[in-house]
Write a protein that holds these residues in place. Sequence first.
Motif, PDB file in Angstrom:
ATOM      1  N   MET A   1      -2.833  -4.119  -7.414  1.00 43.06           N
ATOM      2  CA  MET A   1      -4.151  -4.654  -7.064  1.00 43.06           C
ATOM      3  C   MET A   1      -5.286  -3.922  -7.774  1.00 43.06           C
ATOM      4  O   MET A   1      -6.448  -4.297  -7.635  1.00 43.06           O
ATOM      5  N   GLY A   2      -4.941  -2.866  -8.518  1.00 39.05           N
ATOM      6  CA  GLY A   2      -5.977  -2.122  -9.230  1.00 39.05           C
ATOM      7  C   GLY A   2      -6.921  -1.377  -8.313  1.00 39.05           C
ATOM      8  O   GLY A   2      -8.121  -1.263  -8.608  1.00 39.05           O
ATOM      9  N   LEU A   3      -6.403  -0.838  -7.203  1.00 40.22           N
ATOM     10  CA  LEU A   3      -7.247  -0.132  -6.235  1.00 40.22           C
ATOM     11  C   LEU A   3      -7.504   1.295  -6.730  1.00 40.22           C
ATOM     12  O   LEU A   3      -6.863   2.257  -6.305  1.00 40.22           O
ATOM     13  N   THR A   4      -8.455   1.422  -7.628  1.00 37.92           N
ATOM     14  CA  THR A   4      -8.743   2.735  -8.217  1.00 37.92           C
ATOM     15  C   THR A   4      -9.244   3.738  -7.183  1.00 37.92           C
ATOM     16  O   THR A   4      -9.147   4.948  -7.403  1.00 37.92           O
ATOM     17  N   THR A   5      -9.756   3.243  -6.058  1.00 43.91           N
ATOM     18  CA  THR A   5     -10.199   4.166  -5.003  1.00 43.91           C
ATOM     19  C   THR A   5      -9.029   4.967  -4.443  1.00 43.91           C
ATOM     20  O   THR A   5      -9.232   6.046  -3.872  1.00 43.91           O
ATOM     21  N   GLU A   6      -7.823   4.447  -4.596  1.00 45.15           N
ATOM     22  CA  GLU A   6      -6.642   5.151  -4.090  1.00 45.15           C
ATOM     23  C   GLU A   6      -6.024   6.058  -5.155  1.00 45.15           C
ATOM     24  O   GLU A   6      -5.014   6.706  -4.900  1.00 45.15           O
TER      25      GLU A   6
ATOM     26  N   LEU B   1      -5.481   9.769  -4.183  1.00 45.51           N
ATOM     27  CA  LEU B   1      -4.382   9.924  -3.229  1.00 45.51           C
ATOM     28  C   LEU B   1      -3.040   9.759  -3.933  1.00 45.51           C
ATOM     29  O   LEU B   1      -2.096  10.525  -3.667  1.00 45.51           O
ATOM     30  N   ILE B   2      -2.947   8.785  -4.830  1.00 39.97           N
ATOM     31  CA  ILE B   2      -1.703   8.584  -5.579  1.00 39.97           C
ATOM     32  C   ILE B   2      -1.370   9.846  -6.374  1.00 39.97           C
ATOM     33  O   ILE B   2      -0.222  10.313  -6.382  1.00 39.97           O
ATOM     34  N   ALA B   3      -2.370  10.416  -7.042  1.00 38.00           N
ATOM     35  CA  ALA B   3      -2.142  11.627  -7.839  1.00 38.00           C
ATOM     36  C   ALA B   3      -1.702  12.787  -6.949  1.00 38.00           C
ATOM     37  O   ALA B   3      -0.812  13.566  -7.315  1.00 38.00           O
ATOM     38  N   ARG B   4      -2.317  12.901  -5.757  1.00 37.92           N
ATOM     39  CA  ARG B   4      -1.945  13.996  -4.849  1.00 37.92           C
ATOM     40  C   ARG B   4      -0.524  13.805  -4.325  1.00 37.92           C
ATOM     41  O   ARG B   4       0.266  14.763  -4.263  1.00 37.92           O
ATOM     42  N   LEU B   5      -0.175  12.578  -3.947  1.00 41.01           N
ATOM     43  CA  LEU B   5       1.184  12.314  -3.467  1.00 41.01           C
ATOM     44  C   LEU B   5       2.214  12.593  -4.560  1.00 41.01           C
ATOM     45  O   LEU B   5       3.303  13.112  -4.286  1.00 41.01           O
TER      46      LEU B   5
END
Length: 387
Positions: free
Chosen positions: A54-59, A62-66
Amino acid sequence: MIDRRSLIGFAVTSIVTARAQSTPPAVTPDRVRALLASEKINERAWGAYYAGAMGLTTEGPLIARLLHESLEARRQHSVQRDLSHFIEILADAAIRLRCPVPAKPLAALADYWRNHLTLILVQFMPSAPDKEALLLALLDRRPKGREGDTLAWTAIGNYLLALRSSPWVVRLMKEVDIAHRFIVVDPGSWGESGGVGGLAWGSGGWGVWPKDFPPRVVYYLTFDPAAGGALIAPGPRNVYAMRQEFPLDQPLSSSPANSAIFGVGKKHRLEYLAALASSGVSELEPLFQSKTRVEWDGDTALQKRIARETARQIKAIREFARRLARSGITGLDGLQLQILIEIEDSRQSKEVPLPAVPPPQEFTLAPSSPAPTATGSKPINPPGEPR
């Protein structure tokens, strides 16, 4: 010549997919965030997959941290079920969202998987020094003669070329093969020529994929621009990346053409040196791989010719190094190199033997010094003087 602008971003829309899964209408950004916050690893995997789709760049943060936390858990030999598969889904989401992942997790990602994921994500690193350090560390795993995957080696080189990395250039100069072949022919044979000529340098495996996970995502690198991939590392040989999704009921297909090439030849390194000097490979080949035809006129005459031509070659290589230094490359002063001497006997009669092949001629680069001199176990005499 290559475009030295910043590297082209990874355009997700241009990546080929195989039966790509669409995002169900019921999946909203809030639902994605809820999935990412779940305690169940498969639900977090779906959250990461949908965030990327979905291209949710706001996440992205969090993705990088996970991804960082999961790689650290993997490093500590966590027995968490499906952790490896989760890491791959996170890496895919990070690529699609263009996440700036720090160097440490990217290095860890390269430790456990093929370098392809790391080599795609590295372009999003905001710090040029960190990017250079990571790329040089990846290159250290590929010493000369054991470069492995040609595409990965080339992608690393293309990134370092864009950075104009001095440590990488020093490494190239150390690894490039420098030789001078003397072809001895009978007197009167046509085609005698000097080797340097008129050169003037003035200026991992996945295992069983979980059934409750998103589709498998596989990334390939290729040299083939027609394969439909995205250009990630422009250079003398452009490197493209392809993304393919495989639902559980579909087996993995074979990789695209030109995605499984191994080994690095002499020309690969010359291509980079030529690009650094804004010249062509055809100009550098006689500089580093010289050939000289010599009419046989006795042992002494041949020895003089070898000394004269290798001295000319050393002078030309030093001028090339000065050219690199003037363009901002550092670390070349004092670099020790050597020329491998080869003698080929092309005479009709070999009744009179040729002299023994001299040992490699050692010399030191001195880009800031105009006067070339040679050093080594058997120093090269000035042109025209007997040995």
